[in-house]
Design a protein around this motif. Structure first.
Motif, PDB file in Angstrom:
ATOM      1  N   THR A 177       2.573   3.255 -10.848  1.00  0.00           N
ATOM      2  CA  THR A 177       3.769   3.135 -11.277  1.00  0.00           C
ATOM      3  C   THR A 177       4.919   4.177 -10.616  1.00  0.00           C
ATOM      4  OG1 THR A 177       4.906   2.937 -13.202  1.00  0.00           O
ATOM      5  CG2 THR A 177       4.224   1.382 -12.274  1.00  0.00           C
ATOM      6  N   PHE A 178       4.576   5.372 -10.210  1.00  0.00           N
ATOM      7  CA  PHE A 178       5.220   6.926 -10.166  1.00  0.00           C
ATOM      8  C   PHE A 178       6.471   6.894  -8.957  1.00  0.00           C
ATOM      9  CE2 PHE A 178       0.970   7.777  -8.769  1.00  0.00           C
ATOM     10  CZ  PHE A 178       0.893   8.205  -8.104  1.00  0.00           C
ATOM     11  N   GLY A 179       5.868   6.144  -7.897  1.00  0.00           N
ATOM     12  CA  GLY A 179       6.634   6.514  -6.113  1.00  0.00           C
ATOM     13  C   GLY A 179       6.944   7.385  -6.070  1.00  0.00           C
ATOM     14  N   GLY A 180       7.542   8.115  -5.185  1.00  0.00           N
ATOM     15  CA  GLY A 180       7.753   9.449  -4.963  1.00  0.00           C
ATOM     16  C   GLY A 180       8.141  10.490  -6.151  1.00  0.00           C
ATOM     17  N   PRO A 181       7.327  12.014  -5.800  1.00  0.00           N
ATOM     18  CA  PRO A 181       7.775  13.173  -6.395  1.00  0.00           C
ATOM     19  C   PRO A 181       8.558  14.294  -5.692  1.00  0.00           C
ATOM     20  CG  PRO A 181       5.218  13.528  -5.664  1.00  0.00           C
ATOM     21  CD  PRO A 181       6.063  11.827  -5.108  1.00  0.00           C
ATOM     22  N   VAL A 188       7.261  17.992  -4.709  1.00  0.00           N
ATOM     23  CA  VAL A 188       7.562  17.945  -3.615  1.00  0.00           C
ATOM     24  C   VAL A 188       8.205  19.266  -3.179  1.00  0.00           C
ATOM     25  CG1 VAL A 188       7.949  17.688  -1.096  1.00  0.00           C
ATOM     26  CG2 VAL A 188       6.569  16.183  -2.507  1.00  0.00           C
ATOM     27  N   LEU A 189       9.346  19.488  -3.695  1.00  0.00           N
ATOM     28  CA  LEU A 189      10.584  21.346  -3.589  1.00  0.00           C
ATOM     29  C   LEU A 189       9.612  21.989  -3.653  1.00  0.00           C
ATOM     30  CD1 LEU A 189      12.498  21.688  -2.383  1.00  0.00           C
ATOM     31  CD2 LEU A 189      13.750  21.982  -4.623  1.00  0.00           C
ATOM     32  N   ALA A 190       9.059  22.035  -4.309  1.00  0.00           N
ATOM     33  CA  ALA A 190       8.285  22.950  -4.883  1.00  0.00           C
ATOM     34  C   ALA A 190       7.165  23.567  -3.971  1.00  0.00           C
ATOM     35  CB  ALA A 190       7.728  23.488  -6.849  1.00  0.00           C
TER      36      ALA A 190
END
Length: 159
Positions: free
Chosen positions: A138-142, A146-148
């Protein structure tokens, strides 16, 4: 050390916000200089980053992973649709998109690098995810992770 506590478009869960504030206060008490990056970076840096990255991730016009999944007879993992917006789900890349996305990625890297150099940072601290332990699948977008990844920097994650 630079730090990002929270992007208003991707609010942290209370426990994660508490962890970030605790880490910052411990580091300051130990004598480190900490610089808040939120006011120094564009307000929508994580939104830009996740949109650019997700387009990169879907840069497969044949949808190869989904073809393999369909052949296997296994269902799609339920959280996959929650990791992308509707416009990214329908994104059909062109050759121009490849060039445009590379320019967008370089612009994000340049923006962060300029702040990094100006503030003479050795490292930066930010959450890896908005919460501590989401329910399975259920985590969705990270956006923070993603920035790192888009910056292509070394990352250390600790518990």
């Amino acid at each position: 050390l630079g730090y990002i506590i929270e992007d208003k478009n991707f609010p942290l869960h209370p426990a994660m916000q508490r962890i970030m504030k605790t880490v910052i206060s411990i580091l300051e008490a130990a004598g480190h200089t900490l610089i808040a990056l939120e006011p120094l970076l564009p307000e929508n840096i994580l939104t830009q980053t996740i949109n650019t990255a997700m387009r990169f991730f879907t840069m497969d016009p044949k949808a190869t992973p989904f073809t393999y999944i369909a052949r296997s007879g296994e269902p799609i993992i339920p959280s996959i649709p929650t990791t992308m917006s509707a416009d990214i789900a329908t994104f059909k890349p062109t050759l121009d998109d490849v060039f445009d996305l590379n320019v967008q990625m370089q612009d994000i890297r340049k923006t962060v690098r300029q702040v990094w150099v100006k503030e003479k940072l050795d490292a930066f601290i930010m959450p890896v995810f908005q919460g501590s332990a989401p329910t399975h699948d259920t985590f969705g977008g990270p956006p923070y992770t993603v920035l790192a990844n888009l910056l292509d920097v070394s990352v250390v994650v600790t518990k």
